[in-house]
Motif scaffolding. Sequence first.
Motif, PDB file in Angstrom:
ATOM      1  N   ARG A 164       0.845  -1.053  -0.121  1.00  0.00           N
ATOM      2  CA  ARG A 164      -0.010   0.077  -0.008  1.00  0.00           C
ATOM      3  C   ARG A 164       0.975   1.344   0.065  1.00  0.00           C
ATOM      4  NH1 ARG A 164      -3.046  -3.121   3.701  1.00  0.00           N
ATOM      5  NH2 ARG A 164      -2.145  -1.979   5.492  1.00  0.00           N
ATOM      6  N   ILE A 165       2.036   1.489   0.788  1.00  0.00           N
ATOM      7  CA  ILE A 165       2.765   2.426   0.755  1.00  0.00           C
ATOM      8  C   ILE A 165       3.337   2.720  -0.766  1.00  0.00           C
ATOM      9  CG2 ILE A 165       5.296   3.137   1.597  1.00  0.00           C
ATOM     10  CD1 ILE A 165       4.373   1.634   4.335  1.00  0.00           C
ATOM     11  N   ASN A 168       0.925   4.284  -2.699  1.00  0.00           N
ATOM     12  CA  ASN A 168       0.546   5.784  -2.586  1.00  0.00           C
ATOM     13  C   ASN A 168       1.664   6.659  -2.792  1.00  0.00           C
ATOM     14  OD1 ASN A 168      -1.813   5.125  -1.739  1.00  0.00           O
ATOM     15  ND2 ASN A 168      -1.077   4.714   0.608  1.00  0.00           N
ATOM     16  N   TYR A 169       2.944   6.298  -2.726  1.00  0.00           N
ATOM     17  CA  TYR A 169       4.209   6.973  -2.810  1.00  0.00           C
ATOM     18  C   TYR A 169       5.216   6.421  -3.829  1.00  0.00           C
ATOM     19  CZ  TYR A 169       2.010   8.269   1.692  1.00  0.00           C
ATOM     20  OH  TYR A 169       1.135   8.112   2.666  1.00  0.00           O
ATOM     21  N   ARG A 198       3.001  17.673   0.036  1.00  0.00           N
ATOM     22  CA  ARG A 198       1.998  17.241   0.885  1.00  0.00           C
ATOM     23  C   ARG A 198       1.884  17.410   2.293  1.00  0.00           C
ATOM     24  NH1 ARG A 198       1.361  10.866  -1.719  1.00  0.00           N
ATOM     25  NH2 ARG A 198      -0.535  11.087  -0.219  1.00  0.00           N
ATOM     26  N   TRP A 203      -4.338  19.201   6.168  1.00  0.00           N
ATOM     27  CA  TRP A 203      -4.603  17.858   6.853  1.00  0.00           C
ATOM     28  C   TRP A 203      -5.736  17.930   7.902  1.00  0.00           C
ATOM     29  CZ3 TRP A 203      -1.544  13.595   5.344  1.00  0.00           C
ATOM     30  CH2 TRP A 203      -0.626  14.099   4.739  1.00  0.00           C
ATOM     31  N   GLN A 207      -6.239  11.992   9.308  1.00  0.00           N
ATOM     32  CA  GLN A 207      -5.391  11.928   8.320  1.00  0.00           C
ATOM     33  C   GLN A 207      -4.015  11.834   9.151  1.00  0.00           C
ATOM     34  OE1 GLN A 207      -6.167  15.216   5.519  1.00  0.00           O
ATOM     35  NE2 GLN A 207      -6.225  13.672   3.980  1.00  0.00           N
ATOM     36  N   ASP A 209      -2.336   9.327  10.400  1.00  0.00           N
ATOM     37  CA  ASP A 209      -1.494   8.266  10.116  1.00  0.00           C
ATOM     38  C   ASP A 209      -0.897   8.233   9.030  1.00  0.00           C
ATOM     39  OD1 ASP A 209      -2.085   6.973  12.513  1.00  0.00           O
ATOM     40  OD2 ASP A 209      -3.364   5.263  11.708  1.00  0.00           O
ATOM     41  N   GLU A 210      -1.604   9.125   7.883  1.00  0.00           N
ATOM     42  CA  GLU A 210      -0.982   9.385   6.659  1.00  0.00           C
ATOM     43  C   GLU A 210      -0.102  10.411   6.676  1.00  0.00           C
ATOM     44  OE1 GLU A 210      -1.816  10.915   2.048  1.00  0.00           O
ATOM     45  OE2 GLU A 210      -3.563  10.679   3.548  1.00  0.00           O
ATOM     46  N   THR A 213       3.167   8.865   8.139  1.00  0.00           N
ATOM     47  CA  THR A 213       3.894   8.156   7.147  1.00  0.00           C
ATOM     48  C   THR A 213       4.848   8.670   6.409  1.00  0.00           C
ATOM     49  OG1 THR A 213       2.277   6.342   7.156  1.00  0.00           O
ATOM     50  CG2 THR A 213       3.674   6.545   5.307  1.00  0.00           C
ATOM     51  N   SER A 244       2.963   5.035  12.542  1.00  0.00           N
ATOM     52  CA  SER A 244       1.927   5.420  13.233  1.00  0.00           C
ATOM     53  C   SER A 244       2.172   4.965  14.930  1.00  0.00           C
ATOM     54  CB  SER A 244       0.558   4.616  12.969  1.00  0.00           C
ATOM     55  OG  SER A 244       0.323   3.354  13.238  1.00  0.00           O
TER      56      SER A 244
END
Length: 268
Positions: A164-165, A168-169, A198, A203, A207, A209-210, A213, A244
């Motif tokens: 997932r990371i 996303n990135y 970002r 925020w 959000q 946790d995001e 990260t 997190s």
Amino acid sequence: MGSKKRKMWKKGNVSEEGGSGHMKKIYPVIFKDDSLSVGGEVKRRGEVLIQHLKARCRLANTSYRLESFGRLCQKLDDQRKRWVGEMGFTGLLKIGVDMNLPRQLAYWLMTRIDPFNCTLTSRDGRVFPLSQNQVHWVLSIPNGGLPVPTNCSLDNEMSEKVKRIMENYGKTWNNKSIKTGREYIFKGISVNAELIGRIEGQWKEDQADEFKTVFLLLSLEMLFCPNQSSRLAADLVLALTCASKAVEYDWCSMVLKKLMDSVAMFAR
């Protein structure tokens, strides 16, 4: 290093350098006896930076990652500062925009560190042991707790988080070998203006946790474990899975280990 072969070690530790793609094996004794290597003799004469300047043929410059990271931290609002505090990284918020590290100073320090014994030797011969406590004193990040995840601790749950990371990135690059002409595909996380933007954006409370990260990602690449490229080292992606709950992990030991790994690579 050019294509010409040259002897790197002396007195029983002889190895030949055949090209920029070859890495030499290093021995603990080389860091204790400067007469065993060409680089050691330069260090003993106190001419490390003179030789470095001759090789680079340019004046001293500065790495701006530290300054950029400090500027980023100064822009955080109270909500984001609270999230950074929950990570155990409050000390990073004190990094100012006027802090920097001259590359030549970093180069000189790398020649004074023994990665086998984790020590720093001063010009007058005094030896100072290095430890994770010193990392904590400088950066004020968590010292002790759970070990930061590595490939050895990879399980199915962590693999899903990494997936997932990267979705996303992560980005994909194509690279072509000059020698063979073969094309390679690399996938990694690039720290660029878009990613930094970002952090500086808006925020919402859900959000957190995001944000943690992304902030950990920037901390790793710009401050804790920087490298020569603008991409996060592949073996550090796993560390993002515990963003997190970062306060529960031993970041000081990880930073010290990565530093010693970099010193060993530099020595080779």
